[in-house]
Each structure stands twice: as C-alpha cells, then as structure tokens.
Design a protein around this motif. Structure first.
Motif, PDB file in Angstrom:
ATOM      1  N   LEU A  44      83.552  50.309   7.727  1.00  0.00           N
ATOM      2  CA  LEU A  44      83.562  50.158   6.266  1.00  0.00           C
ATOM      3  C   LEU A  44      84.764  50.867   5.650  1.00  0.00           C
ATOM      4  CD1 LEU A  44      82.219  49.216   3.653  1.00  0.00           C
ATOM      5  CD2 LEU A  44      80.717  51.218   3.781  1.00  0.00           C
ATOM      6  N   GLU A  48      87.987  49.115   3.746  1.00  0.00           N
ATOM      7  CA  GLU A  48      88.420  49.440   2.379  1.00  0.00           C
ATOM      8  C   GLU A  48      89.900  49.822   2.341  1.00  0.00           C
ATOM      9  OE1 GLU A  48      86.632  48.803  -0.096  1.00  0.00           O
ATOM     10  OE2 GLU A  48      84.635  48.628   0.777  1.00  0.00           O
ATOM     11  N   LEU A  93      86.612  46.442  -7.680  1.00  0.00           N
ATOM     12  CA  LEU A  93      85.996  47.257  -8.726  1.00  0.00           C
ATOM     13  C   LEU A  93      86.480  48.695  -8.652  1.00  0.00           C
ATOM     14  CD1 LEU A  93      82.310  45.975  -8.387  1.00  0.00           C
ATOM     15  CD2 LEU A  93      83.945  45.357 -10.167  1.00  0.00           C
TER      16      LEU A  93
ATOM     17  N   GLU B  31      80.055  38.224   7.953  1.00  0.00           N
ATOM     18  CA  GLU B  31      80.675  39.366   7.289  1.00  0.00           C
ATOM     19  C   GLU B  31      81.310  38.931   5.973  1.00  0.00           C
ATOM     20  OE1 GLU B  31      83.455  41.011  10.099  1.00  0.00           O
ATOM     21  OE2 GLU B  31      81.859  41.726  11.416  1.00  0.00           O
ATOM     22  N   ASP B  33      84.117  40.192   3.422  1.00  0.00           N
ATOM     23  CA  ASP B  33      85.198  41.106   3.055  1.00  0.00           C
ATOM     24  C   ASP B  33      86.157  40.340   2.160  1.00  0.00           C
ATOM     25  OD1 ASP B  33      86.726  39.472   4.705  1.00  0.00           O
ATOM     26  OD2 ASP B  33      87.112  41.013   6.212  1.00  0.00           O
ATOM     27  N   MET B  34      87.393  40.829   2.007  1.00  0.00           N
ATOM     28  CA  MET B  34      88.288  40.191   1.053  1.00  0.00           C
ATOM     29  C   MET B  34      88.652  38.755   1.448  1.00  0.00           C
ATOM     30  SD  MET B  34      92.082  41.852   1.632  1.00  0.00           S
ATOM     31  CE  MET B  34      92.617  41.018   0.152  1.00  0.00           C
ATOM     32  N   PHE B  62      77.822  42.644   7.721  1.00  0.00           N
ATOM     33  CA  PHE B  62      78.814  43.555   7.145  1.00  0.00           C
ATOM     34  C   PHE B  62      79.181  43.096   5.745  1.00  0.00           C
ATOM     35  CE2 PHE B  62      83.118  44.809   6.098  1.00  0.00           C
ATOM     36  CZ  PHE B  62      83.128  46.155   6.412  1.00  0.00           C
ATOM     37  N   MET B  63      79.318  44.055   4.865  1.00  0.00           N
ATOM     38  CA  MET B  63      79.855  43.777   3.534  1.00  0.00           C
ATOM     39  C   MET B  63      80.631  45.014   3.090  1.00  0.00           C
ATOM     40  SD  MET B  63      77.892  43.250  -0.124  1.00  0.00           S
ATOM     41  CE  MET B  63      77.087  41.714   0.256  1.00  0.00           C
ATOM     42  N   ASP B  64      81.814  44.788   2.548  1.00  0.00           N
ATOM     43  CA  ASP B  64      82.535  45.910   1.954  1.00  0.00           C
ATOM     44  C   ASP B  64      82.578  45.714   0.437  1.00  0.00           C
ATOM     45  OD1 ASP B  64      84.574  44.093   1.460  1.00  0.00           O
ATOM     46  OD2 ASP B  64      85.914  44.890   3.004  1.00  0.00           O
ATOM     47  N   SER B  65      83.416  46.483  -0.247  1.00  0.00           N
ATOM     48  CA  SER B  65      83.390  46.436  -1.709  1.00  0.00           C
ATOM     49  C   SER B  65      83.840  45.083  -2.266  1.00  0.00           C
ATOM     50  CB  SER B  65      84.249  47.557  -2.291  1.00  0.00           C
ATOM     51  OG  SER B  65      85.612  47.366  -1.982  1.00  0.00           O
ATOM     52  N   SER B  66      84.522  44.278  -1.442  1.00  0.00           N
ATOM     53  CA  SER B  66      84.882  42.919  -1.895  1.00  0.00           C
ATOM     54  C   SER B  66      83.615  42.103  -2.143  1.00  0.00           C
ATOM     55  CB  SER B  66      85.753  42.215  -0.852  1.00  0.00           C
ATOM     56  OG  SER B  66      86.911  42.949  -0.569  1.00  0.00           O
ATOM     57  N   ALA B  69      81.945  43.394  -5.292  1.00  0.00           N
ATOM     58  CA  ALA B  69      82.637  42.862  -6.465  1.00  0.00           C
ATOM     59  C   ALA B  69      82.264  41.403  -6.711  1.00  0.00           C
ATOM     60  CB  ALA B  69      84.151  42.996  -6.281  1.00  0.00           C
ATOM     61  N   PRO B  92      73.343  48.101   7.303  1.00  0.00           N
ATOM     62  CA  PRO B  92      74.723  48.316   6.826  1.00  0.00           C
ATOM     63  C   PRO B  92      74.984  47.712   5.444  1.00  0.00           C
ATOM     64  CG  PRO B  92      74.735  47.630   9.121  1.00  0.00           C
ATOM     65  CD  PRO B  92      73.333  47.451   8.619  1.00  0.00           C
ATOM     66  N   ILE B  96      75.626  49.830   1.601  1.00  0.00           N
ATOM     67  CA  ILE B  96      76.712  49.742   0.613  1.00  0.00           C
ATOM     68  C   ILE B  96      76.165  49.304  -0.742  1.00  0.00           C
ATOM     69  CG2 ILE B  96      77.436  47.380   1.218  1.00  0.00           C
ATOM     70  CD1 ILE B  96      80.319  48.357   0.554  1.00  0.00           C
TER      71      ILE B  96
END
Lengths: 130, 114
Positions: A44, A48, A93, B31, B33-34, B62-66, B69, B92, B96
C-alpha cells in the motif's frame, strides 16, 4: 533479504507499472518474514509513493530500492523529476502521504543526490532473508 | 440489463454487472489503483444510472487511495443514493476504507450472500 543486500530496480513512470512496483516490494517484504498484513502495508505504501511519482514528478522512471539492515526493511521510492509539483487537476484526495505515515514505522520525503525520495521503514522480523 | 454478466478486463482488475431482483450487483475483483480506478468509477456510475446497485468487493484484494478517491467521486453523484455495499470486504480493503474514514460514508446492504 540478507542484511546488507540491496535490491534496486527501475520501472517506467506510467500507471500500469505501479502494480509491478508494489508487487516487487511486497514480495521482498515477505522474504523478511512479515505477516500478510505487513506485506500489504508495504504494498500500500509503495503504491501510494509510486502513484505520486507518476502523477506529480514529471519523471520518466520510478526507482525502487529495498534493503534490510538493523532489523528493519528500508524501502525507497525515488524519481529524478524536479520535485513533487501540486496539480490543480490531481485525481487524488491527498491521502497518499498520510497513508504512508500510517502503515510504515517511519518515513521521510526528501531530495537527495538530485532525486526525490520517499524513504519508508517497516519491520523485518527475520532481520534478513528467510 | 442482460442476465449474462458483462465484464471489463484489465490485467489485474475485473468488473462484472449481474442482474438481481430489484437492481444490479457490481462485482469488482483484483486490484484498484491509479490504472484501474477510472474504469471502476465509470462503470459503477454507469450501473447506478440503471437503478439500485449493490457493490460487491468481496473478491477485491487491493485498493489504494486511487480507489478511495473513485468511491468518493461516486458518492458525490446524485445517483449514489441507489448504492449499497456488500459488507463482505477483505481485510486489506477494509483497512484502507477505515484508515481514510470512507467506511463511514458507505451504506451497507443486509448480509444476504448468494
């Protein structure tokens, strides 16, 4: 990872490369004996940091450096762009660095030797390669 | 909406829309992501345009802040009133969502796994 051994790889700074960067980092973390959650934390945080390189750096490359020493796993995501540039049209964000701060033991965002680095520290239970 | 699931494929991401009584189930796998967040957001908004949606992230690893958002953007759309989330979420991804407080913004569906 054997203490003192240093892994370094370069990836194109494009969106589809981010998965490869975090996959490599979490695989190396597993070799440090981390739990599944620990490996996910590394994935993670690296995701990022690598995303920030793609969005903000203007660099053509993401550099991943991983090494284990002093009982810790040290992970650096670096680029040779001019420095992180805020984007008015940024798709995120602004959660990237706060997330890195949450899941890592410590981290530092710095400019060193002409490149930008996000240097993160995670536990390395085995102290080296398993 | 067809009874046959429709699918979008990316290297590590799959989104399926399954017709259910009263609406659709949007199943995301792999997953986010961006590189996949835009597809996720676009397809989810498109499904919400057809009515009620249950978002199923039980096979999302999986996941990130993308991804966070993308969900945030979906929730800002008026059609989000038709969105509920299946509570079966892998750790996971749950982590987040909790870390970013996004978990509190989601409306969870009753647990009614097929």
């Amino acid at each position: 990872m054997v203490p003192g051994v240093r892994f370094e790889a370069r990836f194109p700074a494009i969106p589809v490369a981010v998965a490869e960067v975090r996959g490599k980092a979490s695989a190396l973390a597993r070799r440090c004996g981390v739990s599944e959650q620990g490996a996910h934390d590394v994935a993670l945080a690296v995701s990022e940091a690598a995303t920030n390189v793609v969005i903000h750096s203007g660099s053509s490359e993401i550099v991943l450096i991983v090494e284990a020493h002093d009982g810790d796993l040290h992970v650096i995501v670096a680029d040779k762009g001019p420095g992180l540039v805020p984007r008015r049209d940024s798709p995120g964000l602004g959660l990237g660095l706060p997330i890195i701060a949450t899941v890592s033991s410590s981290f530092e965002s710095r400019r060193r030797d002409g490149r930008n680095e996000v240097a993160m520290v995670f536990p390395c239970p085995t102290g080296g390669i398993s | 909406m067809s009874d046959t699931p429709t699918a979008h494929h990316d290297p590590e991401f799959e989104l399926l829309i399954q017709s259910e009584p009263g609406g659709n189930r949007v199943i995301v796998r792999g997953e986010i992501d961006m590189s996949t967040a835009d597809t996720f957001r676009t397809q989810l908004l498109q499904a919400l345009g057809d009515g009620e949606v249950v978002l199923d992230m039980s096979e999302l690893h999986f996941m990130d802040s993308s991804g966070v958002a993308a969900i945030d953007e979906v929730l800002r759309d008026p059609s989000a009133e038709h969105l509920t989330v299946d509570p079966h979420i892998l750790e996971p991804v749950r982590r987040i969502l909790e870390m970013t407080d996004m978990i509190d913004a989601l409306s969870f569906a009753e647990s009614d796994r097929r």
